[in-house]
Structures are given as structure tokens and as C-alpha cells.
Motif scaffolding. Structure first.
Motif, PDB file in Angstrom:
ATOM      1  N   ASP A   1      15.328  34.234  21.875  1.00  8.45           N
ATOM      2  CA  ASP A   1      14.549  33.988  23.089  1.00  8.45           C
ATOM      3  C   ASP A   1      13.599  35.166  23.314  1.00  8.45           C
ATOM      4  O   ASP A   1      14.020  36.324  23.310  1.00  8.45           O
ATOM      5  N   TRP A   2      12.296  34.877  23.514  1.00  7.05           N
ATOM      6  CA  TRP A   2      11.330  35.954  23.770  1.00  7.05           C
ATOM      7  C   TRP A   2      11.718  36.769  24.993  1.00  7.05           C
ATOM      8  O   TRP A   2      11.519  37.980  25.025  1.00  7.05           O
ATOM      9  N   ASP A   3      12.260  36.135  26.026  1.00  5.95           N
ATOM     10  CA  ASP A   3      12.666  36.884  27.213  1.00  5.95           C
ATOM     11  C   ASP A   3      13.687  37.956  26.868  1.00  5.95           C
ATOM     12  O   ASP A   3      13.676  39.054  27.437  1.00  5.95           O
ATOM     13  N   ASN A   4      14.599  37.656  25.926  1.00 10.65           N
ATOM     14  CA  ASN A   4      15.577  38.665  25.518  1.00 10.65           C
ATOM     15  C   ASN A   4      14.894  39.827  24.816  1.00 10.65           C
ATOM     16  O   ASN A   4      15.234  40.998  25.035  1.00 10.65           O
ATOM     17  N   LEU A   5      13.928  39.520  23.949  1.00  9.33           N
ATOM     18  CA  LEU A   5      13.171  40.576  23.284  1.00  9.33           C
ATOM     19  C   LEU A   5      12.389  41.418  24.296  1.00  9.33           C
ATOM     20  O   LEU A   5      12.319  42.642  24.186  1.00  9.33           O
ATOM     21  N   ARG A   6      11.795  40.737  25.262  1.00 14.37           N
ATOM     22  CA  ARG A   6      11.018  41.447  26.290  1.00 14.37           C
ATOM     23  C   ARG A   6      11.906  42.378  27.101  1.00 14.37           C
ATOM     24  O   ARG A   6      11.528  43.521  27.412  1.00 14.37           O
ATOM     25  N   ILE A   7      13.103  41.928  27.449  1.00 16.42           N
ATOM     26  CA  ILE A   7      14.042  42.766  28.205  1.00 16.42           C
ATOM     27  C   ILE A   7      14.487  43.950  27.350  1.00 16.42           C
ATOM     28  O   ILE A   7      14.619  45.082  27.840  1.00 16.42           O
ATOM     29  N   PHE A   8      14.714  43.718  26.057  1.00 13.91           N
ATOM     30  CA  PHE A   8      15.095  44.800  25.144  1.00 13.91           C
ATOM     31  C   PHE A   8      13.980  45.843  25.078  1.00 13.91           C
ATOM     32  O   PHE A   8      14.224  47.058  25.186  1.00 13.91           O
ATOM     33  N   LEU A   9      12.733  45.401  24.932  1.00 18.61           N
ATOM     34  CA  LEU A   9      11.600  46.320  24.875  1.00 18.61           C
ATOM     35  C   LEU A   9      11.495  47.133  26.158  1.00 18.61           C
ATOM     36  O   LEU A   9      11.294  48.365  26.130  1.00 18.61           O
ATOM     37  N   THR A  10      11.671  46.498  27.295  1.00 18.21           N
ATOM     38  CA  THR A  10      11.594  47.187  28.581  1.00 18.21           C
ATOM     39  C   THR A  10      12.733  48.180  28.737  1.00 18.21           C
ATOM     40  O   THR A  10      12.544  49.288  29.251  1.00 18.21           O
ATOM     41  N   ALA A  11      13.946  47.814  28.285  1.00 14.31           N
ATOM     42  CA  ALA A  11      15.104  48.697  28.412  1.00 14.31           C
ATOM     43  C   ALA A  11      14.910  49.980  27.624  1.00 14.31           C
ATOM     44  O   ALA A  11      15.235  51.078  28.094  1.00 14.31           O
ATOM     45  N   VAL A  12      14.344  49.879  26.417  1.00 11.27           N
ATOM     46  CA  VAL A  12      14.123  51.074  25.606  1.00 11.27           C
ATOM     47  C   VAL A  12      13.044  51.948  26.221  1.00 11.27           C
ATOM     48  O   VAL A  12      13.181  53.166  26.318  1.00 11.27           O
ATOM     49  N   ARG A  13      11.960  51.336  26.682  1.00 10.38           N
ATOM     50  CA  ARG A  13      10.879  52.117  27.286  1.00 10.38           C
ATOM     51  C   ARG A  13      11.312  52.760  28.598  1.00 10.38           C
ATOM     52  O   ARG A  13      10.923  53.891  28.905  1.00 10.38           O
ATOM     53  N   ALA A  14      12.129  52.050  29.382  1.00  7.34           N
ATOM     54  CA  ALA A  14      12.557  52.583  30.675  1.00  7.34           C
ATOM     55  C   ALA A  14      13.635  53.644  30.518  1.00  7.34           C
ATOM     56  O   ALA A  14      13.769  54.526  31.363  1.00  7.34           O
TER      57      ALA A  14
ATOM     58  N   ARG B   1      23.618  41.542  29.996  1.00  5.29           N
ATOM     59  CA  ARG B   1      24.016  40.243  29.473  1.00  5.29           C
ATOM     60  C   ARG B   1      22.963  39.694  28.512  1.00  5.29           C
ATOM     61  O   ARG B   1      23.288  39.146  27.460  1.00  5.29           O
ATOM     62  N   ARG B   2      21.671  39.862  28.859  1.00  2.00           N
ATOM     63  CA  ARG B   2      20.619  39.350  27.991  1.00  2.00           C
ATOM     64  C   ARG B   2      20.531  40.132  26.680  1.00  2.00           C
ATOM     65  O   ARG B   2      20.201  39.559  25.633  1.00  2.00           O
ATOM     66  N   LEU B   3      20.843  41.428  26.723  1.00  2.00           N
ATOM     67  CA  LEU B   3      20.822  42.205  25.481  1.00  2.00           C
ATOM     68  C   LEU B   3      22.007  41.852  24.588  1.00  2.00           C
ATOM     69  O   LEU B   3      21.881  41.850  23.359  1.00  2.00           O
ATOM     70  N   GLU B   4      23.136  41.569  25.188  1.00  2.00           N
ATOM     71  CA  GLU B   4      24.271  41.083  24.402  1.00  2.00           C
ATOM     72  C   GLU B   4      23.921  39.759  23.727  1.00  2.00           C
ATOM     73  O   GLU B   4      24.262  39.520  22.562  1.00  2.00           O
TER      74      GLU B   4
END
Length: 313
Positions: A15-28, A47-50
């Protein structure tokens, strides 16, 4: 597309949303900061990263001595996610008839000894890039700010490249003794340096780069004032309190300053543009890197010309 991107595409469950959340988590830098940026719950981020790890079939984070970092697979996933994000931004900009998506933020950490002097250059960037919100952070150690993800890009002073960071050298900065013309009108021009009063620095925890020049002073030098910030030192000189060691590029912009002590060729310090080496630099940050390289490198002059975003792709 790369083999890794092909693998992502072939997994219909990614899911792109999961990738987007992963990208944001690393940058933040952590789940809490990512949740704040995304305006969702922290538990939702986890939960989305899992779910992303389950979809990819690999772990994207591993624990180190100083916290969690992307695994090799996570770093590759970051590169693909960053590329997808840039393609989406380009699509939106194209459809809206704009050169860039509006409202993107870049956090820039600037060495405390430089921010005051480089503000005209940063103002020029903001004027020419109105679609980017520039957050300027004065920092005793810009490299630490970048490593801790408090900043996206840094302008750092040092005698060598900062560890664990991507960096490009802009050139070498030097200092000489300068006084205001108003001060010299009272004290006289052409005197020996020891015949002037000097403004000296005392805030070494905030400006380690200035120590070598302060060590030039002999014990019986006449001191007009001790200050704990670069801005205070510059204002003291401008107000005709005395002379001080100042970056040699400053008088080119401030003609009221006159040299009263020469450059010591043995002293100098390098200026670096820095970014994390484990997180892709997004498009707005690359624009800032390109602008700073093009604008500042000619000022400091002894570093090779930089290609756009060299070392930051």
C-alpha cells in the motif's frame, strides 16, 4: 524501473500509504513526530509500518546503540518511496500548472557563527523559492541537529567532513581584525593591533570555531567587552566599542568595516553543506542545496565548483 521497484509493484498488497508513512517516520525521526506531521495516532503509525514489513516480507528497521535505523532493505525501500513521492509531487505540480508543489518545508541548521552573516543569502532563497517554507535554526553544532533529525540540511564549520553525514565542501573561511570607521575616527587609523581595544568572545560552547582566532591575543591586550554570541560581537563592533576578528567576506558586504589586523594564513576553517546519509533528500531540500552551492561557493572561492545536488541524490 529497478528490480526492487519491480518487486514492490509485483506485490499487489503493498500500500502506498504504508510507504508514505514509512518515509515520514524516517524523516521525522520517531513515530510520535511522524504521527504529528501526518495528523494520525502514534499507534496507527506503528501498525501501518508493521503491515508494510509484512507486505514486503522483510524488516525495515533495526535497533542500534543510538536508537532505530533503517535496515539495508529499509534504505532501499526509502529510495523507492522517495522516488514515488517525487513523481507524485511532479504530477500534482504539472496538473496545477505550478513549477513545484506549494507549502513544502525545509529545516536548515546554520552554524551560530554564520547565520547572522548569511541571512541575506537565505532571504534571497526565500524570495526566489516562494513555494518552499524555510525554517532557519541557529545551531552550535549543525551536524548534531542533522544527525538527530532536527534539521534536514546543515551549514557546518569544521576542519574535516562531519562523520556519518553526506557533505560537500564550499570553501575555507578566514578571519582578520576589523573595526568600524567611527571607532577609527576616535582612536586613529594605522595603529598597531595591540593599540586598539578588542571585543572578545566568551561563549565557547556556542562557537567552538572561533577559538583559534581568540588564541592570537596576548594576555595584556586591552578588552572593550566580552560577548557570548556572534551577533553581539558584530553589534559591538558596529557600535564602535572596539575591534574584533570577523570573517573576511563580511567587509565586502559591510564597507564601514576596516581591517586593523591581517589574516593569519595558518588559520582557517571549512564550510560544509551536510545531510543525513541514510535518508533521501527530498526535492525542496535539493533546491536549497543547489542554491547554497551556487551562491556561496564563489564567495569562499577555493573549493571546486559543485554540480547541482552533488552528493545529495
Amino acid at each position: 524501473m529497478t528490480l526492487w521497484a519491480d518487486a514492490l509493484v509485483s506485490r499487489a498488497m503493498v500500500d502506498w500509504d504504508n510507504l508514505r508513512i514509512f518515509l515520514t517516520a524516517v524523516r521525522a525521526g520517531n513515530y510520535t513526530a511522524a504521527a504529528r506531521r501526518l495528523r494520525i495516532d502514534r499507534t496507527t503509525v506503528g501498525r501501518r509500518l508493521e503491515r508494510l514489513e509484512h507486505q514486503l516480507g522483510v524488516s525495515v528497521f533495526e535497533q542500534g546503540e543510538d536508537g532505530y535505523h533503517p535496515t539495508p532493505a529499509g534504505k532501499r525501500t526509502l529510495e523507492v518511496a522517495d522516488e514515488i513521492a517525487r513523481l507524485m509531487e511532479g504530477l500534482v505540480a504539472e496538473l496545477r500548472g505550478m513549477p513545484q508543489a506549494a507549502g513544502r518545508q525545509v529545516r536548515l541548521a546554520v552554524a551560530a557563527e554564520l547565520g547572522f552573516e548569511l541571512m541575506p543569502d537565505l532571504a534571497a532563497f526565500s524570495e526566489s523559492h516562494p513555494h518552499i517554507d524555510l525554517v532557519i535554526q541557529s545551531a552550535a553544532d549543525p551536524a548534531d541537529n542533522v544527525l538527530r533529525r532536527r534539521s534536514d540540511i546543515g551549514l557546518s564549520l569544521g576542519t574535516r567532513q562531519p562523520d556519518h553525514l553526506r557533505a560537500r565542501r564550499l570553501g575555507r573561511l578566514r578571519q582578520a581584525g576589523y573595526a568600524a570607521r567611527d571607532y577609527l575616527a576616535l582612536r586613529g587609523e594605522g595603529l598597531a593591533p595591540q593599540d586598539y581595544e578588542w571585543v572578545r568572545f566568551s561563549g565557547w560552547s556556542q562557537a567552538q570555531a572561533l577559538r583559534p582566532w581568540d588564541d592570537i591575543f596576548c594576555n595584556d591586550v586591552r578588552v572593550a567587552a566580552y560577548v557570548d554570541s556572534w551577533q553581539a560581537m558584530r553589534q559591538a563592533v558596529d557600535c564602535a566599542m572596539g575591534a574584533a576578528f570577523i570573517w573576511t567576506f563580511v567587509p565586502e558586504r559591510c564597507p564601514h568595516l576596516v581591517e586593523v589586523a591581517p589574516v593569519d594564513p595558518a588559520l582557517g576553517i571549512d564550510l560544509w553543506i551536510i545531510a543525513r546519509d541514510d535518508v533521501p533528500v527530498d526535492a525542496p531540500a535539493k533546491e536549497l542545496v543547489d542554491f547554497l552551492a551556487a551562491r556561496l561557493q564563489p564567495i569562499f572561492g577555493d573549493a571546486p565548483a559543485l554540480t547541482p545536488s552533488a552528493g545529495f541524490r
